[in-house]
Scaffold this active site. Structure first.
Site, PDB file in Angstrom:
ATOM      1  N   CYS A 114       0.907  -1.068  -0.544  1.00 62.47           N
ATOM      2  CA  CYS A 114      -0.144   0.176   0.159  1.00 62.47           C
ATOM      3  C   CYS A 114       0.587   1.079   0.148  1.00 62.47           C
ATOM      4  O   CYS A 114       0.470   2.962  -0.298  1.00 62.47           O
ATOM      5  CB  CYS A 114      -0.972  -0.426   0.949  1.00 62.47           C
ATOM      6  SG  CYS A 114      -2.302  -1.491   0.673  1.00 62.47           S
ATOM      7  N   HIS A 253      -2.854   6.809   2.922  1.00 64.42           N
ATOM      8  CA  HIS A 253      -3.704   5.724   2.340  1.00 64.42           C
ATOM      9  C   HIS A 253      -4.822   5.421   3.163  1.00 64.42           C
ATOM     10  O   HIS A 253      -4.862   5.636   4.468  1.00 64.42           O
ATOM     11  CB  HIS A 253      -2.162   4.749   2.524  1.00 64.42           C
ATOM     12  CG  HIS A 253      -3.128   3.250   2.349  1.00 64.42           C
ATOM     13  ND1 HIS A 253      -3.660   2.980   1.359  1.00 64.42           N
ATOM     14  CD2 HIS A 253      -3.039   2.188   3.401  1.00 64.42           C
ATOM     15  CE1 HIS A 253      -4.382   2.295   1.185  1.00 64.42           C
ATOM     16  NE2 HIS A 253      -3.549   1.197   2.395  1.00 64.42           N
ATOM     17  N   ASN A 283     -10.598  -0.201   1.383  1.00 66.77           N
ATOM     18  CA  ASN A 283      -8.890   0.364   0.442  1.00 66.77           C
ATOM     19  C   ASN A 283      -8.483  -0.848  -0.981  1.00 66.77           C
ATOM     20  O   ASN A 283      -8.628  -1.481  -0.997  1.00 66.77           O
ATOM     21  CB  ASN A 283      -8.285  -0.483   1.670  1.00 66.77           C
ATOM     22  CG  ASN A 283      -6.887  -0.264   1.821  1.00 66.77           C
ATOM     23  OD1 ASN A 283      -6.144  -0.303   0.787  1.00 66.77           O
ATOM     24  ND2 ASN A 283      -6.231  -0.735   2.898  1.00 66.77           N
TER      25      ASN A 283
END
Lengths: 335, 78
Positions: A114, A253, A283
């Site tokens: 990520c 993020h 996500n």
């Protein structure tokens, strides 16, 4: 003219596959309530690829939109940050480049889960600074629905599929859009917190097929994510010569709405400085930051002159952060 | 410490104020395991008290959490 070129954001674009997955659908499958998903994650919908759609398909759509937004027909390097490449070998970026009409350019993948987009952004910045490339298309693209265990309620509700892209061009360090110093870090001591245990050289043929699914230790990841994103954010603002309270927009993020709330708490920033789209897309891994940038521009929540702080955390462990002043639209493209 | 904890639970973890009593359990307040991670981060930042989420999860009631935080605060180096 400075000796080293800065990397300047020239355009952003993003894409999600059309299939929307609601909390009601997931709740029925997982034996939990839709409200449990919303309160635990802040996520209401996410998008999933259909059969036959791969990460490159998402990356091409986002990349095309970033090139269009920049009014640039081409780039001379393409970097794809992803955890879900089309194939274990080769990289996904060359195919993406070819399908964007850029056959022949430098193209490679970056693997930092990520945090992948910020690692790719730093790589693009480096190619420009060294004079290796003058326009770099940096794409974050992931199709987590292809690696998540559909029966794992901790991950199945959180992750969605999508892509985001930024076109970087060579420019001057002082101009709006110039990417500031990028802070990057890792801690391989905690490799097991976020992983797909098998399918690589360590366990090429696992006896248990479940070992090919994405796994995450939720609690340990939560704390690491908050602490690492906050610390990287502090370091990046210091490196940029900014005070934290001078940041107009935090682009973190989109891991989990509760993690995001704790990051602003840790940084002593008002929650309304934070941009978010996690409620709509979940996500999306490496796509998270560039997708949020593109969505925020489209919604009028991010404008020229805004001081933007980006921060990310992912498996590895990896983390990163950087700052930039958002560029003004070109006069002929202003609306 | 009870009042401080109560204020954190109400303002940061969105627990209804009337439900925060010494006898209430984490389950009564619908505090999940991630909420204990959040609480560990907040008490570290606001009060300088170091606890792990595992320790907080093991403290079943609000009274147990208050006791843990007080113990940890008094044993912390000045």
């Amino acid at each position: 003219m400075s000796a080293q070129h800065a990397a300047v954001v020239a355009g952003v674009g993003s894409w999600v596959p059309p299939t929307v997955v609601t909390n009601d659908e997931l709740a029925a499958r997982l034996g939990i309530s839709a409200g449990w998903i919303t309160s635990r994650t802040g996520i209401v919908t996410r998008h999933h690829v259909g059969p036959g759609t791969a990460t490159s398909d998402l990356a091409v759509e986002a990349g095309r939109r970033a090139l269009k937004a920049a009014d640039e027909p081409s780039a001379d390097a393409v970097i794809v940050a992803t955890t879900t490449p089309d194939r274990p070998c080769p990289a996904t970026a060359p195919e993406v480049a070819a399908r964007l009409g850029l056959t022949g350019v430098a193209a490679f993948d970056v693997s930092a889960v990520c945090t992948g987009f910020l690692y790719a952004l730093a790589s693009g910045q480096g190619l420009i600074a060294a004079g290796t490339a003058s326009r770099v298309l940096v794409i974050g693209a992931d199709a987590y629905s292809t690696i998540v265990d559909p029966t794992d309620r901790d991950t199945a509700v959180v992750f969605g599929d999508g892509a985001g892209a930024v076109l970087l061009r060579a420019g001057e360090p002082a101009e709006p859009g110039a990417v500031g110093p990028v802070v990057l870090g890792s801690d391989g001591e905690h490799v097991e917190l976020i992983q797909i245990p098998a399918g690589g050289s360590r366990q090429p043929h696992p006896p248990d097929p479940a070992a090919r699914y994405f796994q995450m230790d939720g609690r340990a990841t939560f704390r690491q994510a908050v602490e690492r994103m906050a610390e990287a954010a502090r370091q990046a603002t210091t490196a940029a010569g900014w005070r934290l309270d001078e940041v107009d927009r935090v682009v973190a993020h989109q891991a989990n709405a509760r993690i995001l709330a704790m990051v602003t708490e840790a940084l002593d920033l008002p929650p309304d400085r934070q941009l978010a789209n996690i409620d709509r897309v979940g996500n999306t891994g490496a796509a998270s930051i560039p997708k949020l940038l593109a969505d925020s521009v489209a919604r009028g929540e991010l404008a020229g002159g805004d001081r933007v702080l980006m921060t990310a955390f992912g498996g590895g462990l990896t983390w990163g952060a950087t700052c930039l002043t958002w560029p003004h639209p070109r006069p002929d493209r202003a609306n | 410490m009870f009042e401080t904890l109560k204020q954190i639970l109400v303002s940061k973890l969105k627990v209804p104020e009337s439900q925060v009593t010494l006898d209430a359990t984490q389950e009564d307040l619908e505090l999940d395991s991630l909420a204990m991670v959040e609480l560990a981060i907040i008490v570290d930042k606001q009060l300088g008290i170091k606890v792990t989420d595992d320790e907080l999860i093991a403290a079943t009631t609000i009274s147990d959490i208050v006791e843990l935080l007080e113990q940890r605060r008094s044993s912390a180096p000045a």
